[in-house]
Structures are given as structure tokens and as C-alpha cells.
Design a protein around this motif. Structure first.
Motif, mmCIF file in Angstrom:
data_model
loop_
_atom_site.group_PDB
_atom_site.id
_atom_site.type_symbol
_atom_site.label_atom_id
_atom_site.label_comp_id
_atom_site.label_asym_id
_atom_site.label_seq_id
_atom_site.Cartn_x
_atom_site.Cartn_y
_atom_site.Cartn_z
ATOM 1 N N ARG A 32 -32.037 -21.596 -20.200
ATOM 2 C CA ARG A 32 -31.070 -22.074 -21.127
ATOM 3 C C ARG A 32 -30.201 -21.169 -21.766
ATOM 4 N N GLY A 33 -30.462 -19.863 -21.724
ATOM 5 C CA GLY A 33 -29.380 -18.701 -22.433
ATOM 6 C C GLY A 33 -28.495 -18.408 -21.231
ATOM 7 N N LEU A 34 -28.827 -18.628 -19.888
ATOM 8 C CA LEU A 34 -27.872 -18.144 -18.859
ATOM 9 C C LEU A 34 -27.170 -19.213 -18.480
ATOM 10 N N LEU A 35 -27.257 -20.463 -18.997
ATOM 11 C CA LEU A 35 -26.190 -21.703 -18.459
ATOM 12 C C LEU A 35 -25.305 -21.786 -19.765
ATOM 13 N N ASP A 36 -23.979 -22.107 -19.268
ATOM 14 C CA ASP A 36 -22.962 -22.416 -20.453
ATOM 15 C C ASP A 36 -23.041 -23.908 -20.858
ATOM 16 N N ALA A 37 -22.303 -24.295 -21.570
ATOM 17 C CA ALA A 37 -22.363 -25.923 -22.221
ATOM 18 C C ALA A 37 -22.157 -27.045 -20.990
ATOM 19 N N GLU A 44 -21.522 -13.573 -14.193
ATOM 20 C CA GLU A 44 -20.868 -12.120 -14.675
ATOM 21 C C GLU A 44 -21.872 -11.429 -15.535
ATOM 22 N N ARG A 45 -22.310 -12.246 -16.570
ATOM 23 C CA ARG A 45 -23.232 -11.509 -17.734
ATOM 24 C C ARG A 45 -24.431 -11.078 -17.015
ATOM 25 N N VAL A 46 -24.766 -11.821 -16.109
ATOM 26 C CA VAL A 46 -25.854 -11.106 -15.306
ATOM 27 C C VAL A 46 -25.741 -9.815 -14.469
ATOM 28 N N ARG A 47 -24.622 -9.884 -13.847
ATOM 29 C CA ARG A 47 -24.223 -8.826 -12.973
ATOM 30 C C ARG A 47 -24.022 -7.462 -14.129
ATOM 31 N N ASP A 48 -23.362 -7.755 -15.151
ATOM 32 C CA ASP A 48 -23.252 -6.571 -16.285
ATOM 33 C C ASP A 48 -24.534 -6.010 -16.655
ATOM 34 N N ARG A 49 -25.782 -7.097 -16.790
ATOM 35 C CA ARG A 49 -27.138 -6.512 -17.262
ATOM 36 C C ARG A 49 -27.577 -5.792 -15.960
ATOM 37 N N PRO A 127 -29.810 -21.991 -9.935
ATOM 38 C CA PRO A 127 -29.915 -22.762 -10.927
ATOM 39 C C PRO A 127 -30.097 -24.199 -10.278
ATOM 40 N N GLY A 128 -30.666 -25.413 -11.100
ATOM 41 C CA GLY A 128 -30.642 -26.624 -10.700
ATOM 42 C C GLY A 128 -32.000 -27.224 -10.837
ATOM 43 N N LEU A 129 -33.095 -26.431 -11.432
ATOM 44 C CA LEU A 129 -34.360 -26.748 -11.578
ATOM 45 C C LEU A 129 -34.528 -27.567 -12.875
ATOM 46 N N PRO A 130 -35.627 -28.457 -12.957
ATOM 47 C CA PRO A 130 -35.645 -29.364 -13.999
ATOM 48 C C PRO A 130 -35.768 -28.430 -15.358
ATOM 49 N N ASP A 131 -35.287 -29.244 -16.459
ATOM 50 C CA ASP A 131 -35.649 -28.382 -17.855
ATOM 51 C C ASP A 131 -34.796 -27.210 -17.809
ATOM 52 N N ARG A 132 -33.518 -27.223 -17.134
ATOM 53 C CA ARG A 132 -32.654 -26.038 -17.298
ATOM 54 C C ARG A 132 -33.341 -24.623 -16.669
#
Length: 460
Positions: A32-37, A44-49, A127-132
Motif C-alpha cells: 500500500r505504501g509503494l503504490l501511488d493513487a 524510482e523510490r525503491v531504486r533510491d532505497r 504488483p497486481g496481487l489482491p489487497d494491494r
């Protein structure tokens, strides 16, 4: 110079016959915190991490280099540059994707050979699994790490808290590639050192014999103790795989083990045997009196788990009495046997096959081997919940390689109270993988029921 060890080197040659030696893990994130609206994954956020953590896993910035004739074994060299867009990527699934679709996607990605012109690792987000939820498929070449070192590499990318402080390392400057002259000199020094060690062994024959005697029981166990029975499990495999997942509770597995004076690994072996019994019965094969043989890596790492690097394994052959229909009795038989086997000194995997020519010659006949019927790796993972880029890590499943004529293997991993098992099979030779998985589940249920019944009787 950072040369591959003999055991690292053994992981390179199987690819020449189509048997990928990548190891990996499939994780499930609360995304939920890795998907936008709009539901798009914020790559890109993940690559930065990941960029912040690269200094913790030096191999992720290095290339595998194979020098020319006379310049020695392959070695690791610093990549001139690294583009994380080549390594940290997204593979969207059509939502809502079922677990079967996730596993098919992992096999599709695994089947793509790692590009040798880049560091030999990839991190795919699905991404694409149930419940985000979001799947994460991490793979790296087995020459980089064994199971323990692979978990250490994964551990460098995750956190104990959702929002940890920054961990940027010092500025990175790649070391220059060694010249042919330097490679030749290093290779010559290594040959002289090998000669010196050989002379030292000759000069101290008593110590040499004593050392050989310590390792002989483990060698005999692997090559002279018994032959693996002929079954449909052992046919030359191809390059495609199927995966299946088995979930369990670590506390329950520990209770089962304790009730039978066994270990967690013994329980895994008993459950594996139960699955194989069900599979072979379903194929119409004889199981009465049959004892299969499982190849089980034994970690020889002496450092802390988070600091494990490279390949440093021995091997244990575990007899699996699939002819025994009673699951608790089968576990007790396995536990009694492995108690003695665990006392044996085990040489490192590359000890008997130090020469590359011997390694490649052995590989050419490995699909005719009668040493093992199956492969089973059990790696202890983090005992507490972890986070990746702030997202809770819900589950982790190991993915192990198979080769030769071993058409079915399993990997087990404990994580935050879970005990998760992944079955890996040749796609064409094991179309009935579901039968094996059902057999494992039934065996685990039988062991749990027996343990709870004994516990209730004791309390009564």
C-alpha cells in the motif's frame, strides 16, 4: 585479487548444459505504501532505497570476469558503472493475480539468463496481487552466494523498522581491472602456494592422515554408503521449472520436533518423505521398503549470519524411509539417523573437486548419478518482521536450483514465526507437482495431530 573459490567455481559449469544455478527468494509485501493513487508501483523510490544499501553487498557492484589461458581462475572485478534500472525492475501482473500467476511470472523471469556484462543479480517487483500486495522476486547467481550468504544479501536491503535512518555508504570508486601481467603473477603465486601446501602435507603425514580420517565418514556417506534407488524422480532434467508453496507455523514445527527428540530439519525431511511417498504411489511405483536419499547442504559459515559471504557448504545425505506409512514413526527413524550423522566432520563442497577439469568432467556424467534422489535446503531466516522501503514484508519463500537428474527439490526458510517451503520441479518431468505438495501437507497435518494428541494425553 578476489578469485572464485573451488566451490564458487562449481556453480558456473551447469549453465553450459542448460541448468541455471541462480538462487533466489519470493517475498510478498504489503504494497500500500509503494503504490501511488492510481495503483502504479513507485519504482524510482525503491531504486533510491536500494542505491543506499549497495555498499553493504559488494558483489552487487562487481562483474564476473573469466581471464584468458594461463591467467588463472575467474575473479570478481568492479563494474565501471552500474545502472539500477537494469537490476531493479517492475513486472506488472494483471490484477487481481492469483498465486499461480505469480509463480508462473517468477519462472518466466528466472528462465531469462542473467547478463554476464552486468553484476549477476536482479530484483523484480510484481504488483497486481489482491489487497494491494506486491510480489518481490530476488535472484542472484549461485557463484555469489550460498543459502546463508543469500539471506545475508537480502537482509542488507531490508529494515527492522518502517522508516530507518539513511545508510548511504562512502563514495564509491571502482578499482581498475587488473592487467594481464598482474593476473599472471597472481596465478603463479597461487600455484606456488598450492605446491607449498602439498609439500607441507607430505612433511606432516600424521596430521594429513588424521585430517583425511576425520573427513572420510562424510565422503563415504555421500559416495559409498548406498545407491539412490531408481525411480521416476531421477531423469535428466531440462531448463524449465514449476514452483509450489507450502506454508507452516514455525512454533508448531518446533513442537513436533521436540515431541520426537528431533530437529526442525528432521521434520522437513519427514514431510519431504511424505510428499515423495504420495507422489510415487500416485505414479504407480513401488514404495514398500524403499529408502530414498536426500542431498542436504550443511552450512560451514563461521561468521555471524548477516555477514556470511560466498559459498561455504558441506553436504549430508539423509535417508528418507518412504516405505514407512506412519508419519510419526518416519520422523523418529529420520531423527535417530541424523543424530549420528550430524556428529561427522564435513569437508567443504569444493574439497574433492578442486580442479576445473575434474569439475567439468563430473558435470558431464552428473545426469547418470545414483548418489541422491532429491535435494533439500533449509536456511534459518530472520526471526522478526522486516520492512522493505517502508513496506511490511509479509512472507518469504526460498527458490533453490536443481540440476542433473534430480527433477524435484525443496527449499525451506523460517521467517518471523513462519516456516515456508518452496517445491521446485522440472516442468516436463513433474506435471503432478500438486500431488507432492498435497502429500507434504498431509504429512505435516498428521505430525501435528499426533503431537497435539500426545500433549493432550500427557496433560490428562
Amino acid at each position: 585479487m578476489d578469485r572464485l573459490s573451488a566451490q564458487d567455481l562449481m556453480m558456473l559449469w551447469p549453465e553450459e548444459l542448460g541448468w541455471s544455478q541462480d538462487i533466489g527468494a519470493l517475498a510478498i509485501l504489503d504494497g500500500r505504501g509503494l503504490l501511488d493513487a492510481d495503483g502504479r508501483f513507485q519504482i524510482e523510490r525503491v531504486r533510491d532505497r536500494v542505491q543506499e544499501r549497495l555498499h553493504l553487498v559488494p558483489r552487487f557492484r562487481q562483474l564476473l570476469y573469466r581471464p584468458g589461458l594461463g591467467l588463472g581462475w575467474p575473479l570478481w572485478i568492479d563494474a565501471p558503472s552500474i545502472d539500477l534500472a537494469d537490476h531493479v525492475r517492475v513486472f506488472p501482473l494483471a490484477a487481481p493475480a492469483a498465486e499461480a500467476r505469480l509463480l508462473l511470472a517468477c519462472e518466466e523471469l528466472r528462465h531469462r539468463r542473467l547478463d554476464r556484462v552486468r553484476p549477476l543479480w536482479e530484483l523484480w517487483f510484481l504488483p497486481g496481487l489482491p489487497d494491494r500486495r506486491v510480489g518481490v522476486f530476488m535472484r542472484l547467481h549461485h557463484a555469489i552466494a550460498d543459502g546463508m550468504a543469500g539471506i545475508a544479501a537480502l537482509g542488507a536491503l531490508v529494515d527492522l523498522v518502517p522508516d530507518p535512518p539513511g545508510t548511504n555508504g562512502p563514495p564509491w570508486t571502482p578499482a581498475p581491472m587488473p592487467s594481464p601481467r598482474e593476473l599472471f603473477g597472481d596465478n603463479l603465486r597461487r600455484h606456488l602456494q598450492d605446491v607449498g601446501r602439498a609439500l607441507s602435507r607430505l612433511a606432516h603425514p600424521v596430521d594429513t592422515v588424521r585430517q583425511a580420517r576425520r573427513g572420510w565418514p562424510a565422503v563415504r556417506e555421500a559416495f559409498a554408503e548406498a545407491r539412490a534407488p531408481r525411480t521416476s524422480l531421477n531423469r535428466r532434467i531440462g531448463s524449465h521449472r514449476r514452483f509450489a508453496l507450502v506454508r507452516s507455523d514455525l512454533d508448531l514445527v518446533k513442537r513436533i520436533a521436540h515431541a520426537s527428540d528431533a530437529t526442525v530439519n528432521d521434520v522437513l525431511m519427514a514431510v519431504l518423505a511424505g510428499g515423495l511417498r504420495e507422489l510415487l504411489v500416485g505414479r504407480g511405483e513401488r514404495v514398500d521398503g524403499v529408502v530414498l536419499r536426500a542431498f542436504v547442504p550443511v552450512s560451514l559459515h563461521g561468521e555471524q549470519p548477516a555477514q556470511a559471504r560466498g559459498n561455504l557448504d558441506g553436504a549430508m545425505m539423509v535417508p528418507l524411509p518412504i516405505g514407512e506409512p506412519d508419519d510419526p514413526r518416519r520422523l523418529r527413524l529420520i531423527a535417530a539417523d541424523t543424530t549420528e550423522r550430524r556428529q561427522r566432520s564435513r569437508p567443504q563442497g569444493g574439497t574433492l573437486f578442486r580442479n576445473p577439469l575434474i569439475q567439468r568432467a563430473a558435470l558431464r556424467v552428473v545426469h547418470h548419478q545414483h548418489v541422491m534422489n532429491t535435494y533439500a535446503a533449509n536456511v534459518p531466516g530472520p526471526p522478526v518482521p522486516l520492512y522493505f522501503a517502508g513496506a511490511p514484508l509479509l512472507e518469504v519463500f526460498p527458490i533453490v536450483p536443481i540440476m542433473g537428474n534430480v527433477s524435484l527439490g525443496v527449499g525451506a526458510l523460517s521467517y518471523a514465526g513462519q516456516f515456508n517451503i518452496t517445491a521446485v520441479a522440472d516442468r516436463d518431468l513433474c506435471p503432478d507437482l500438486e500431488v507432492f505438495v498435497k502429500g507434504m501437507g498431509s504429512s505435516l497435518d498428521a505430525l501435528a495431530a499426533s503431537t497435539l494428541a500426545c500433549s493432550a494425553a500427557g496433560e490428562g
